[in-house]
Design a protein around this motif. Structure first.
Motif, PDB file in Angstrom:
ATOM      1  N   PHE A  44     -21.397  -5.580  -3.721  1.00 24.89           N
ATOM      2  CA  PHE A  44     -20.368  -4.986  -2.871  1.00 24.89           C
ATOM      3  C   PHE A  44     -19.009  -5.612  -3.162  1.00 24.89           C
ATOM      4  CE2 PHE A  44     -17.688  -5.116   0.898  1.00 24.89           C
ATOM      5  CZ  PHE A  44     -17.556  -3.758   1.158  1.00 24.89           C
ATOM      6  N   LEU A  45     -18.961  -6.926  -3.203  1.00 24.02           N
ATOM      7  CA  LEU A  45     -17.695  -7.621  -3.444  1.00 24.02           C
ATOM      8  C   LEU A  45     -17.117  -7.273  -4.811  1.00 24.02           C
ATOM      9  CD1 LEU A  45     -18.613 -11.066  -1.872  1.00 24.02           C
ATOM     10  CD2 LEU A  45     -17.188  -9.268  -0.885  1.00 24.02           C
ATOM     11  N   THR A  46     -17.980  -7.161  -5.810  1.00 28.38           N
ATOM     12  CA  THR A  46     -17.532  -6.774  -7.152  1.00 28.38           C
ATOM     13  C   THR A  46     -16.928  -5.375  -7.132  1.00 28.38           C
ATOM     14  OG1 THR A  46     -19.180  -8.188  -8.201  1.00 28.38           O
ATOM     15  CG2 THR A  46     -18.283  -6.381  -9.535  1.00 28.38           C
ATOM     16  N   LYS A  47     -17.601  -4.437  -6.453  1.00 24.06           N
ATOM     17  CA  LYS A  47     -17.112  -3.057  -6.370  1.00 24.06           C
ATOM     18  C   LYS A  47     -15.781  -2.991  -5.632  1.00 24.06           C
ATOM     19  CE  LYS A  47     -17.542   1.523  -6.483  1.00 24.06           C
ATOM     20  NZ  LYS A  47     -18.327   2.435  -7.259  1.00 24.06           N
ATOM     21  N   VAL A  48     -15.663  -3.712  -4.534  1.00 23.43           N
ATOM     22  CA  VAL A  48     -14.418  -3.707  -3.758  1.00 23.43           C
ATOM     23  C   VAL A  48     -13.273  -4.243  -4.604  1.00 23.43           C
ATOM     24  CG1 VAL A  48     -13.215  -4.859  -1.843  1.00 23.43           C
ATOM     25  CG2 VAL A  48     -15.399  -3.729  -1.443  1.00 23.43           C
ATOM     26  N   LYS A  49     -13.512  -5.332  -5.301  1.00 23.43           N
ATOM     27  CA  LYS A  49     -12.456  -5.928  -6.118  1.00 23.43           C
ATOM     28  C   LYS A  49     -12.086  -5.032  -7.296  1.00 23.43           C
ATOM     29  CE  LYS A  49     -13.445 -10.635  -4.742  1.00 23.43           C
ATOM     30  NZ  LYS A  49     -14.015 -11.915  -5.112  1.00 23.43           N
ATOM     31  N   ALA A  50     -13.064  -4.336  -7.856  1.00 24.12           N
ATOM     32  CA  ALA A  50     -12.810  -3.495  -9.028  1.00 24.12           C
ATOM     33  C   ALA A  50     -12.112  -2.181  -8.678  1.00 24.12           C
ATOM     34  CB  ALA A  50     -14.121  -3.202  -9.756  1.00 24.12           C
ATOM     35  N   SER A  51     -12.506  -1.567  -7.592  1.00 23.14           N
ATOM     36  CA  SER A  51     -11.954  -0.237  -7.292  1.00 23.14           C
ATOM     37  C   SER A  51     -11.380  -0.126  -5.897  1.00 23.14           C
ATOM     38  CB  SER A  51     -13.034   0.823  -7.480  1.00 23.14           C
ATOM     39  OG  SER A  51     -14.087   0.626  -6.571  1.00 23.14           O
ATOM     40  N   GLY A  52     -11.335  -1.212  -5.179  1.00 22.26           N
ATOM     41  CA  GLY A  52     -10.927  -1.189  -3.783  1.00 22.26           C
ATOM     42  C   GLY A  52      -9.623  -0.498  -3.489  1.00 22.26           C
ATOM     43  N   LEU A  53      -8.549  -0.892  -4.151  1.00 20.07           N
ATOM     44  CA  LEU A  53      -7.244  -0.317  -3.832  1.00 20.07           C
ATOM     45  C   LEU A  53      -7.150   1.147  -4.244  1.00 20.07           C
ATOM     46  CD1 LEU A  53      -4.948  -3.347  -4.681  1.00 20.07           C
ATOM     47  CD2 LEU A  53      -5.650  -2.539  -2.425  1.00 20.07           C
ATOM     48  N   LYS A  54      -7.958   1.573  -5.200  1.00 18.71           N
ATOM     49  CA  LYS A  54      -7.977   2.982  -5.596  1.00 18.71           C
ATOM     50  C   LYS A  54      -8.602   3.863  -4.511  1.00 18.71           C
ATOM     51  CE  LYS A  54      -9.141   1.500 -10.089  1.00 18.71           C
ATOM     52  NZ  LYS A  54     -10.138   1.583 -11.134  1.00 18.71           N
ATOM     53  N   LEU A  55      -9.407   3.254  -3.648  1.00 18.14           N
ATOM     54  CA  LEU A  55     -10.064   3.999  -2.576  1.00 18.14           C
ATOM     55  C   LEU A  55      -9.082   4.449  -1.501  1.00 18.14           C
ATOM     56  CD1 LEU A  55     -13.220   1.809  -1.888  1.00 18.14           C
ATOM     57  CD2 LEU A  55     -13.220   4.151  -2.722  1.00 18.14           C
ATOM     58  N   GLY A  56      -8.015   3.738  -1.349  1.00 19.95           N
ATOM     59  CA  GLY A  56      -7.090   3.961  -0.240  1.00 19.95           C
ATOM     60  C   GLY A  56      -7.373   2.928   0.834  1.00 19.95           C
TER      61      GLY A  56
END
Length: 125
Positions: free
Chosen positions: A17-29
């Motif tokens: 989860f943390l890896t995914k958030v850091k990798a694409s988090g800001l792109k999610l909005g």
């Protein structure tokens, strides 16, 4: 149901989860990023029902999957399915999530992204 929740690490892990958030988090909005993080902290709450934990684990498990219905690498539409799943899960369990959990998610994102994270919590929180 208890067995599924107890064996959640087969489908979901904190590290993934943390890896995914850091990798694409800001792109999610910002609002979806906050929603995903709120679910992440809510699933750990001992006060959360097992049924709600299953909903959350399903959504977060899908979020961290490397293979989605719509590939995350596609510009603009790649994260659409993730946004829909996270938003639907949060809507389903929102009333069971404490203000403290929402604040914990908010503080986590501020720490993780610093000034790049500019989401404001709604006034009810």
């Amino acid at each position: 149901m208890e067995k599924v929740v107890a064996n959640k690490d087969k489908h979901f892990s904190n590290d993934k989860f943390l890896t995914k958030v850091k990798a694409s988090g800001l792109k999610l909005g910002m609002s979806t990023l906050h929603a995903a993080s709120t679910l992440f902290f809510a699933v750990k709450s001992p006060d959360m029902s097992k049924a709600n934990k299953l909903i959350i684990l399903g959504a977060l498990g899908y979020f961290i999957l490397p293979f989605d219905i719509i590939a995350d690498i596609l510009p603009l539409v790649g994260l659409t399915d993730d946004v829909l799943i996270i938003t639907a899960a949060l809507a389903k369990v929102y009333s069971a999530i404490t203000v403290e959990t929402k604040l914990e998610a908010h503080q986590f994102l501020k720490k993780t992204f610093g000034e790049r994270y500019d989401y404001e919590l709604p006034s009810e929180e």
